[in-house]
Design a protein around this motif. Sequence first.
Motif, PDB file in Angstrom:
ATOM      1  N   TRP A  83       6.133   4.091   1.041  1.00 50.00           N
ATOM      2  CA  TRP A  83       6.929   5.237   1.500  1.00 50.00           C
ATOM      3  C   TRP A  83       7.869   4.809   2.622  1.00 50.00           C
ATOM      4  O   TRP A  83       9.025   5.264   2.697  1.00 50.00           O
ATOM      5  CB  TRP A  83       6.021   6.361   1.991  1.00 50.00           C
ATOM      6  CG  TRP A  83       5.201   7.028   0.927  1.00 50.00           C
ATOM      7  CD1 TRP A  83       3.843   7.026   0.808  1.00 50.00           C
ATOM      8  CD2 TRP A  83       5.683   7.789  -0.194  1.00 50.00           C
ATOM      9  NE1 TRP A  83       3.450   7.722  -0.299  1.00 50.00           N
ATOM     10  CE2 TRP A  83       4.555   8.208  -0.935  1.00 50.00           C
ATOM     11  CE3 TRP A  83       6.950   8.148  -0.634  1.00 50.00           C
ATOM     12  CZ2 TRP A  83       4.653   8.967  -2.095  1.00 50.00           C
ATOM     13  CZ3 TRP A  83       7.062   8.913  -1.788  1.00 50.00           C
ATOM     14  CH2 TRP A  83       5.939   9.307  -2.501  1.00 50.00           C
TER      15      TRP A  83
ATOM     16  N   LEU B 152       1.933   3.537  -8.712  1.00 50.08           N
ATOM     17  CA  LEU B 152       0.952   4.205  -7.873  1.00 50.08           C
ATOM     18  C   LEU B 152       0.631   5.606  -8.400  1.00 50.08           C
ATOM     19  O   LEU B 152      -0.539   5.993  -8.517  1.00 50.08           O
ATOM     20  CB  LEU B 152       1.468   4.281  -6.429  1.00 50.08           C
ATOM     21  CG  LEU B 152       0.536   4.880  -5.389  1.00 50.08           C
ATOM     22  CD1 LEU B 152      -0.693   3.999  -5.196  1.00 50.08           C
ATOM     23  CD2 LEU B 152       1.260   5.056  -4.059  1.00 50.08           C
ATOM     24  N   HIS B 153       1.672   6.378  -8.752  1.00 47.33           N
ATOM     25  CA  HIS B 153       1.457   7.725  -9.301  1.00 47.33           C
ATOM     26  C   HIS B 153       0.726   7.652 -10.649  1.00 47.33           C
ATOM     27  O   HIS B 153      -0.162   8.461 -10.926  1.00 47.33           O
ATOM     28  CB  HIS B 153       2.799   8.440  -9.469  1.00 47.33           C
ATOM     29  CG  HIS B 153       3.341   8.999  -8.189  1.00 47.33           C
ATOM     30  ND1 HIS B 153       4.168   8.286  -7.366  1.00 47.33           N
ATOM     31  CD2 HIS B 153       3.165  10.208  -7.594  1.00 47.33           C
ATOM     32  CE1 HIS B 153       4.488   9.016  -6.310  1.00 47.33           C
ATOM     33  NE2 HIS B 153       3.900  10.199  -6.419  1.00 47.33           N
TER      34      HIS B 153
ATOM     35  N   ASN C 240      -2.919   6.933 -10.044  1.00 46.46           N
ATOM     36  CA  ASN C 240      -3.593   8.127  -9.545  1.00 46.46           C
ATOM     37  C   ASN C 240      -3.864   9.117 -10.675  1.00 46.46           C
ATOM     38  O   ASN C 240      -4.913   9.757 -10.715  1.00 46.46           O
ATOM     39  CB  ASN C 240      -2.761   8.786  -8.444  1.00 46.46           C
ATOM     40  CG  ASN C 240      -2.779   7.998  -7.149  1.00 46.46           C
ATOM     41  OD1 ASN C 240      -3.679   7.193  -6.913  1.00 46.46           O
ATOM     42  ND2 ASN C 240      -1.789   8.205  -6.304  1.00 46.46           N
TER      43      ASN C 240
ATOM     44  N   LEU D 239       6.079   2.654  -6.671  1.00 46.47           N
ATOM     45  CA  LEU D 239       5.624   4.022  -6.428  1.00 46.47           C
ATOM     46  C   LEU D 239       5.281   4.711  -7.750  1.00 46.47           C
ATOM     47  O   LEU D 239       4.332   5.499  -7.827  1.00 46.47           O
ATOM     48  CB  LEU D 239       6.689   4.818  -5.674  1.00 46.47           C
ATOM     49  CG  LEU D 239       6.784   4.552  -4.161  1.00 46.47           C
ATOM     50  CD1 LEU D 239       8.032   5.208  -3.580  1.00 46.47           C
ATOM     51  CD2 LEU D 239       5.530   5.058  -3.439  1.00 46.47           C
TER      52      LEU D 239
ATOM     53  N   ASP E   7       0.841  -1.190   0.000  1.00 42.62           N
ATOM     54  CA  ASP E   7       0.000   0.000   0.000  1.00 42.62           C
ATOM     55  C   ASP E   7       0.880   1.245   0.000  1.00 42.62           C
ATOM     56  O   ASP E   7       2.087   1.170   0.240  1.00 42.62           O
ATOM     57  CB  ASP E   7      -0.935   0.002   1.211  1.00 42.62           C
ATOM     58  CG  ASP E   7      -0.173  -0.052   2.529  1.00 42.62           C
ATOM     59  OD1 ASP E   7       0.138   1.020   3.076  1.00 42.62           O
ATOM     60  OD2 ASP E   7       0.146  -1.175   2.984  1.00 42.62           O
ATOM     61  N   SER E   8       0.294   2.388  -0.271  1.00 43.86           N
ATOM     62  CA  SER E   8       1.095   3.602  -0.452  1.00 43.86           C
ATOM     63  C   SER E   8       1.916   3.957   0.783  1.00 43.86           C
ATOM     64  O   SER E   8       3.103   4.292   0.680  1.00 43.86           O
ATOM     65  CB  SER E   8       0.195   4.780  -0.841  1.00 43.86           C
ATOM     66  OG  SER E   8      -0.806   5.001   0.134  1.00 43.86           O
ATOM     67  N   GLU E   9       1.299   3.880   1.965  1.00 47.01           N
ATOM     68  CA  GLU E   9       2.030   4.214   3.189  1.00 47.01           C
ATOM     69  C   GLU E   9       3.214   3.281   3.400  1.00 47.01           C
ATOM     70  O   GLU E   9       4.320   3.708   3.764  1.00 47.01           O
ATOM     71  CB  GLU E   9       1.091   4.157   4.391  1.00 47.01           C
ATOM     72  CG  GLU E   9       1.761   4.553   5.704  1.00 47.01           C
ATOM     73  CD  GLU E   9       0.818   4.493   6.896  1.00 47.01           C
ATOM     74  OE1 GLU E   9       1.295   4.657   8.028  1.00 47.01           O
ATOM     75  OE2 GLU E   9      -0.398   4.264   6.679  1.00 47.01           O
TER      76      GLU E   9
END
Length: 336
Positions: free
Chosen positions: A91, A122-123, A126, A119, A86-88
Amino acid sequence: MQRSILRPFGLLLLASGLLALDGCVDVRGKISPDVKLEIHRETALTYYESGDLDRAEDQALRGLAVDESDKTLQLILGWVNLQRGDSESLWKAEYVFEGMQDEEDFRVNLGLGETQERLGILHDQNGLAVERGDQLPTSRGSDGLEKDVKRLRGEAILRWNRAINEYKQVLRIEPEHVKGLNGLQRTWSLLGEYETSLGYTGQLIECLAFKLKETSSLLADPLDSLDVRAQARLRELVRDNRQLLLDTHLFAHSLELELDHPTRALAHLDEAIKLDASDVEVFSRRGQLRQRLGDPEGAIQDLSVFIGRSNLPFEDPDLQRAWQLRREAEAQIASR
């Protein structure tokens, strides 16, 4: 150098007597820090490789409380967050791997490369969500949507280029590393550079074919020194190598179609079926491609395999498409 995360034969189970405590306890009866660290390393690794990420993270954090510079525990912590995906967590993984960048260790590059790749995805996702209207833009003004899409796509490209640099570092340290080659073929494809991606795909196929032959040979004539557990791990390696080789041929098939090379794409499907003739979806793909290439007899043969073995319900669009293609192939033969 600790190499627990990417050990060639995976998990080393904690056996009785692994951590002999004699001579490792001080006069007050406390376990020494070195022994504590080893316990946390092995326990965290055991949990990680069994898929229990929460307990693996807990053990890694406990060990890092003893020695915050322990590389193996840092790697486990990074890979736990990378596996969560997941995104968190991504990071967090980036923070861990970037903090280790002064190390000449391909595992760090591999972890950071995969983190940057994901990542970037993910970007990119989005950006697509904003473009479709599924996600509100954060930029103000009438051109806010366009600005957000451009910014997110640009960030994705930056991440993917950084991933490529990290994967190249893996190959510099460990030439022909399977995960490094796999990462490069994926990331160049994400950038739309299909020819470059195919170059790494070819290297990966060659490397995997060699490894599969090597491990299969060992399994066919196991050494007396290999116990039951080692032989089981060898069988697992053979299975994993065969599956990755199959997936790579299917990936190459897709790349060749993107480049409008159907004959080359067909060759990869042929190899995939040699590796696993039980995958009926591959027969469907090959049947469609054979029909496209003017081989109705071959198309009928493959589509019939797909229709006969598929577990899809009769009304499924893919199954209906296969029936339609087979009828078209039969009509083509009848009209000759």
